[in-house]
Structure formats: C-alpha cells, structure tokens
Design a protein around this motif. Sequence first.
Motif, PDB file in Angstrom:
ATOM      1  N   LEU A 114      48.341  22.038  32.056  1.00 50.10           N
ATOM      2  CA  LEU A 114      48.576  23.224  31.238  1.00 50.10           C
ATOM      3  C   LEU A 114      47.623  24.338  31.671  1.00 50.10           C
ATOM      4  N   CYS A 115      48.075  25.570  31.551  1.00 48.95           N
ATOM      5  CA  CYS A 115      47.194  26.714  31.835  1.00 48.95           C
ATOM      6  C   CYS A 115      47.112  27.528  30.548  1.00 48.95           C
ATOM      7  N   ASN A 116      45.956  27.515  29.886  1.00 48.91           N
ATOM      8  CA  ASN A 116      45.814  28.117  28.565  1.00 48.91           C
ATOM      9  C   ASN A 116      44.475  28.865  28.462  1.00 48.91           C
TER      10      ASN A 116
ATOM     11  N   ALA B 261      32.524  29.481  33.164  1.00 49.15           N
ATOM     12  CA  ALA B 261      32.180  30.881  32.915  1.00 49.15           C
ATOM     13  C   ALA B 261      32.612  31.764  34.078  1.00 49.15           C
ATOM     14  N   SER B 262      33.250  31.161  35.079  1.00 51.94           N
ATOM     15  CA  SER B 262      33.363  31.870  36.360  1.00 51.94           C
ATOM     16  C   SER B 262      34.320  33.051  36.362  1.00 51.94           C
ATOM     17  N   LYS B 263      35.390  33.026  35.539  1.00 52.84           N
ATOM     18  CA  LYS B 263      36.298  34.189  35.542  1.00 52.84           C
ATOM     19  C   LYS B 263      35.702  35.326  34.708  1.00 52.84           C
ATOM     20  N   ALA B 264      35.283  35.029  33.484  1.00 52.01           N
ATOM     21  CA  ALA B 264      34.783  36.101  32.611  1.00 52.01           C
ATOM     22  C   ALA B 264      33.510  36.736  33.182  1.00 52.01           C
TER      23      ALA B 264
ATOM     24  N   ILE C  32      53.112  30.082  37.995  1.00 50.79           N
ATOM     25  CA  ILE C  32      51.807  29.475  37.724  1.00 50.79           C
ATOM     26  C   ILE C  32      50.836  29.743  38.877  1.00 50.79           C
ATOM     27  N   TYR C  33      49.563  29.840  38.540  1.00 55.98           N
ATOM     28  CA  TYR C  33      48.465  29.945  39.504  1.00 55.98           C
ATOM     29  C   TYR C  33      48.762  29.007  40.685  1.00 55.98           C
ATOM     30  N   PRO C  34      49.022  29.551  41.887  1.00 59.31           N
ATOM     31  CA  PRO C  34      49.592  28.754  42.971  1.00 59.31           C
ATOM     32  C   PRO C  34      48.833  27.467  43.311  1.00 59.31           C
ATOM     33  N   PRO C  35      47.498  27.429  43.278  1.00 56.86           N
ATOM     34  CA  PRO C  35      46.837  26.163  43.643  1.00 56.86           C
ATOM     35  C   PRO C  35      47.192  24.989  42.735  1.00 56.86           C
ATOM     36  N   PHE C  36      47.797  25.229  41.558  1.00 59.86           N
ATOM     37  CA  PHE C  36      48.197  24.089  40.719  1.00 59.86           C
ATOM     38  C   PHE C  36      49.116  23.136  41.493  1.00 59.86           C
ATOM     39  N   PHE C  37      50.005  23.704  42.305  1.00 59.54           N
ATOM     40  CA  PHE C  37      50.910  22.842  43.081  1.00 59.54           C
ATOM     41  C   PHE C  37      50.092  21.945  44.029  1.00 59.54           C
TER      42      PHE C  37
ATOM     43  N   ALA D  30      31.791  20.992  40.163  1.00 55.86           N
ATOM     44  CA  ALA D  30      31.579  22.229  40.922  1.00 55.86           C
ATOM     45  C   ALA D  30      32.498  23.367  40.481  1.00 55.86           C
ATOM     46  N   ASP D  31      33.732  23.050  40.225  1.00 56.13           N
ATOM     47  CA  ASP D  31      34.638  24.129  39.800  1.00 56.13           C
ATOM     48  C   ASP D  31      35.803  23.530  39.027  1.00 56.13           C
ATOM     49  N   VAL D  32      36.583  24.385  38.441  1.00 57.36           N
ATOM     50  CA  VAL D  32      37.685  23.927  37.589  1.00 57.36           C
ATOM     51  C   VAL D  32      38.709  23.140  38.404  1.00 57.36           C
ATOM     52  N   SER D  33      38.978  23.606  39.616  1.00 51.45           N
ATOM     53  CA  SER D  33      39.963  22.913  40.455  1.00 51.45           C
ATOM     54  C   SER D  33      39.532  21.476  40.711  1.00 51.45           C
ATOM     55  N   MET D  34      38.261  21.299  41.029  1.00 55.26           N
ATOM     56  CA  MET D  34      37.770  19.950  41.308  1.00 55.26           C
ATOM     57  C   MET D  34      37.834  19.085  40.048  1.00 55.26           C
TER      58      MET D  34
ATOM     59  N   HIS E   8      47.524  31.421  30.164  1.00 61.01           N
ATOM     60  CA  HIS E   8      48.329  31.191  31.355  1.00 61.01           C
ATOM     61  C   HIS E   8      48.082  32.270  32.424  1.00 61.01           C
ATOM     62  N   ASN E   9      47.852  31.816  33.640  1.00 62.75           N
ATOM     63  CA  ASN E   9      47.784  32.697  34.810  1.00 62.75           C
ATOM     64  C   ASN E   9      49.091  32.467  35.578  1.00 62.75           C
ATOM     65  N   PRO E  10      49.937  33.474  35.835  1.00 65.61           N
ATOM     66  CA  PRO E  10      49.640  34.903  35.882  1.00 65.61           C
ATOM     67  C   PRO E  10      50.098  35.726  34.673  1.00 65.61           C
TER      68      PRO E  10
ATOM     69  N   SER F 157      44.157  20.646  30.204  1.00 66.89           N
ATOM     70  CA  SER F 157      44.277  22.072  29.895  1.00 66.89           C
ATOM     71  C   SER F 157      43.228  22.869  30.664  1.00 66.89           C
ATOM     72  N   ASP F 158      43.697  23.719  31.555  1.00 64.59           N
ATOM     73  CA  ASP F 158      42.805  24.606  32.307  1.00 64.59           C
ATOM     74  C   ASP F 158      42.520  25.823  31.429  1.00 64.59           C
ATOM     75  N   GLU F 159      41.262  25.940  30.966  1.00 67.41           N
ATOM     76  CA  GLU F 159      40.919  27.021  30.036  1.00 67.41           C
ATOM     77  C   GLU F 159      39.920  28.000  30.647  1.00 67.41           C
ATOM     78  N   ILE F 160      40.067  28.220  31.941  1.00 65.65           N
ATOM     79  CA  ILE F 160      39.114  29.079  32.659  1.00 65.65           C
ATOM     80  C   ILE F 160      39.193  30.528  32.170  1.00 65.65           C
ATOM     81  N   HIS F 161      40.378  30.961  31.694  1.00 71.98           N
ATOM     82  CA  HIS F 161      40.509  32.349  31.222  1.00 71.98           C
ATOM     83  C   HIS F 161      40.245  32.491  29.724  1.00 71.98           C
ATOM     84  N   ALA F 162      39.904  31.363  29.051  1.00 82.44           N
ATOM     85  CA  ALA F 162      39.745  31.404  27.589  1.00 82.44           C
ATOM     86  C   ALA F 162      38.684  32.406  27.105  1.00 82.44           C
TER      87      ALA F 162
ATOM     88  N   VAL G 265      42.733  38.658  44.610  1.00 76.84           N
ATOM     89  CA  VAL G 265      42.038  37.451  44.123  1.00 76.84           C
ATOM     90  C   VAL G 265      41.313  37.728  42.795  1.00 76.84           C
ATOM     91  N   ALA G 266      41.190  36.674  41.971  1.00 75.01           N
ATOM     92  CA  ALA G 266      40.615  36.840  40.629  1.00 75.01           C
ATOM     93  C   ALA G 266      39.088  36.874  40.645  1.00 75.01           C
ATOM     94  N   GLU G 267      38.572  37.953  41.239  1.00 79.89           N
ATOM     95  CA  GLU G 267      37.161  38.324  41.102  1.00 79.89           C
ATOM     96  C   GLU G 267      37.170  39.668  40.381  1.00 79.89           C
TER      97      GLU G 267
HETATM   98  C1  PLP Z   1      43.996  29.216  36.021  1.00 81.53           C
HETATM   99  C2  PLP Z   1      42.938  29.069  37.070  1.00 81.53           C
HETATM  100  N1  PLP Z   1      42.407  27.862  37.302  1.00 81.53           N
HETATM  101  C3  PLP Z   1      41.464  27.683  38.233  1.00 81.53           C
HETATM  102  C4  PLP Z   1      41.001  28.743  38.985  1.00 81.53           C
HETATM  103  C5  PLP Z   1      39.979  28.469  40.047  1.00 81.53           C
HETATM  104  O1  PLP Z   1      38.802  28.130  39.444  1.00 81.53           O
HETATM  105  P1  PLP Z   1      37.638  27.446  40.241  1.00 81.53           P
HETATM  106  O2  PLP Z   1      37.158  28.433  41.233  1.00 81.53           O
HETATM  107  O3  PLP Z   1      36.634  27.131  39.168  1.00 81.53           O
HETATM  108  O4  PLP Z   1      38.207  26.205  40.845  1.00 81.53           O
HETATM  109  C6  PLP Z   1      41.502  30.017  38.772  1.00 81.53           C
HETATM  110  C7  PLP Z   1      41.034  31.133  39.586  1.00 81.53           C
HETATM  111  O5  PLP Z   1      41.488  32.236  39.488  1.00 81.53           O
HETATM  112  C8  PLP Z   1      42.500  30.186  37.784  1.00 81.53           C
HETATM  113  O6  PLP Z   1      43.032  31.390  37.527  1.00 81.53           O
END
Ligand code: PLP
Length: 389
Positions: free
Chosen positions: A162-164, A228-231, A115-120, A89-93, A166-168, A194-199, A31-33
């Motif tokens: 978009l994932c920018n 800021a949650s990934k970095a 792609i980051y599986p939860p996108f589906f 609350a979070d990027v997914s939401m 891109h994960n993975p 555009s999901d920029e959580i890894h930016a 997991v991405a911690e």
């Molecule tokens: C591309 C991407 N988006 C979203 C998330 C999940 O983010 P959050 O916990 O803010 O929903 C992750 C978590 O690894 C991710 O890699």
Amino acid sequence: MKVTALPLEQLRLRTSEKWREYPDDVLPLFVAETDFPLAPAITRALEQALRAGDTGYVASRNPLAAAYAGFAQRRFGWTPDPARMRSTADVSMGIVEILRRVIRPGERVIVNPPIYPPFFDLVDEAGGTVERVPLRDTGDAWELDLDAIAAALVDGARAVLLCNPHNPTGTVHSAESLDALARLAEEHGAVVISDEIHAPLAQSDAGFTPFLASGEAAGRIGYAVTSASKAFNLAGLKCAVMIAGAEDTTAVLRNLPVEVEWRTGQFGLIAAVAAFSPESDEWLDGLLATLDENRRLLASLLAEHLPEARYRIPDAGYLGWVDLGGLAWGPNPARRILREAKVALSAGPTFGAQGAEHVRINFGTSPEILTEAVARIGRMRTDPLAGQE
Ligand SMILES: Cc1ncc(COP(=O)(O)O)c(C=O)c1O
C-alpha cells in the motif's frame, strides 16, 4: 516559521540526482527531492556530529523509535510502541526485507497503479509477482478498489503493498477504506505493508490515518515503513523505520538479519531524530503551509498556461499528477517536454498503464521556478510541431 525554497543559483551547487541528471538549461521537477533548506534542528545536529567526528556505526540503543513514536503522537494522534520498531537504510529496503519474509517465491503482491514505479521492482526483488489492481477514479478523486482487491485476494494474492499517502496522486486513503482493506487481508490470510514515507506531508484538511491505527485488523496483519526523508529532504542520509502492530509481526522484524539494521546511516539516524523531535514541528508546519500554497499555485498556473491539463489538488506531499491527454502530445509527454520546454518531469507511463499521457510534477520548489516551468511548457501549445512524436 516561513519555509522558503532556495534560489536557483544556490540549488545548482547541490550534487544530488535532481541537480546533476540534466544540464543547467533544464528546470528539474522530476525526482522527489525538495528545494528547501534543511530544518535548523537537523543542521545543528549534523554540525555537532561532524565536529565530534561522530561517524561510526548506528548504536543498537538509539533514540529513533522513541522519536518517531513522539512524532506520530503529536502529528497523527497515534502512539506506536517503540518496542515494535526497527530501523534500516531506506523505505525501499524495509519493504523488500519484510516482503521477503512474508511471502514465498512467486507469490502475488497487490500494488495499485498508477504507483511509484520502484514498487514493481521491489516486489520483484523480494521474489514476488506483481498483481496490478489500479486505483479507482471516482471522477473527482482516487480510491482503493476494494472489490478488485478482494477478488485478487480470493484468487491467492498474499500481500498488499500500500502507498499511504499515495504517490503519484497524493491521495490520503480514508480510515474506513484502510480498515476495510485490513479486514479483507486478514480474512484471506494476507498481510499489508504500508509505505508511509509521505505521511509527514499530509495536509491537515486531509485527515491522514496511519494504516496501523486504522483498526484492530490492521494492527494484527500490518506493517508500516516510513522515514523523515521526503518531508525533510534527507534521502541521501539513509534511515527509515519499520513498524509492526502485533506480537507475531514484531517477531518478523525482530528476526530480520542484524545487518538490516546495521545498514542504517548514522547521519540519517541523527538527522531523523532531529526531524521527528518537537523542535522541528514549527518548521514542518511552515513547510506544509508553503506546499499548500504551491499545490494551489500549480492549479492556477495550469489553468493559465495549459488549460487542457487535468489536475486534482493532492492531499499530501509535493507531487502533482497531471493528465495531458487533452493536448494529444502522445503517450509520454514528459519526453517531448524535456526536449522542447527544457523541463524535466517524471514520465507518466513508468507509473503503470494508467500513467499514459500523464506527467508528475514536483512542486517542492519556489513559486518562481514552478511558474517558469509551467510557462515554458505552456509555450509548447503554440509550437506547430507539438503533438508530433
Ligand atoms: C512512496 C515512496 N516510497 C519510497 C520512496 C523511496 O524512499 P527511500 O529512498 O527511503 O527508499 C519514495 C521516494 O520518492 C516514495 O515516493
């Protein structure tokens, strides 16, 4: 400032998913911690909040948007307007809430596997239908397949998730490809989220471009969701930023139910403001230097212990996408690796069909743990049972 991962005995005191999913004989690189200590400005801000009992609701008037605008200006040379941002609350939401308002039930949303599986699932949760348009493998890099995206848009897809970066794969998309994507979407009446959580973790040599800054069309039809949650390893504190670039897209954010913003975590917001403040810049630079060493270390460890593995050094983040097809360990090598090497990796097939025979390795850890993990996996090569499911 040197940023060094914590030793294993301290990490095992953590109670988060990374440290509780598997027994202690397993090295968790899934997991991405990350395994780094918090940035000092975050620890200070949270300690002060704890001492003050500052544990109520997030204030409507809060400094998050201004803090993110300052961060984007310093790190990316882009100044988004704080008046065009909302928190959640979070990027997914954030992705789900925006998607719900920009597509009708059943409409198709393009995602780019692997792609980051939860996108589906997020598309599904928002009532959309996933349209898979895989990344194009050029032989030495991955890129958006703009022709295939155009075909899907002509065929009626209404949005691109978009994932920018891109994960993975850790790909930073070029400014040109982002602008071209935006123009295509605009031409066909679609939007881009555009999901920029890894930016914040894009390496300086990668030339990261925020989608909304890639051109005028992106500003008109795009949304970004980041945090800021990934970095800064703050996923459990729950705070993300949604950003629009134009008046009508800002209206979509403004018209979200007020509860969407109220779900922002107070500690998440306090921590994110500290993360995005100039005080944390030196720490983030130190983290990027450490991750730069680790992304290269992973290449040399694989060459030494798993010479059949194929891995491209990512432009951003702490996730390595590794093709183990050369070892013939079956479609899902992560399962066998967990059982035999006691190393937990993310299973390639969950990222889409392109993930068969792949694993994702989280290298946001110490060189010692990374070295031990790859050495353990390498020892499977001499195991006569390897390759048999
Ligand atoms: C591309 C991407 N988006 C979203 C998330 C999940 O983010 P959050 O916990 O803010 O929903 C992750 C978590 O690894 C991710 O890699």
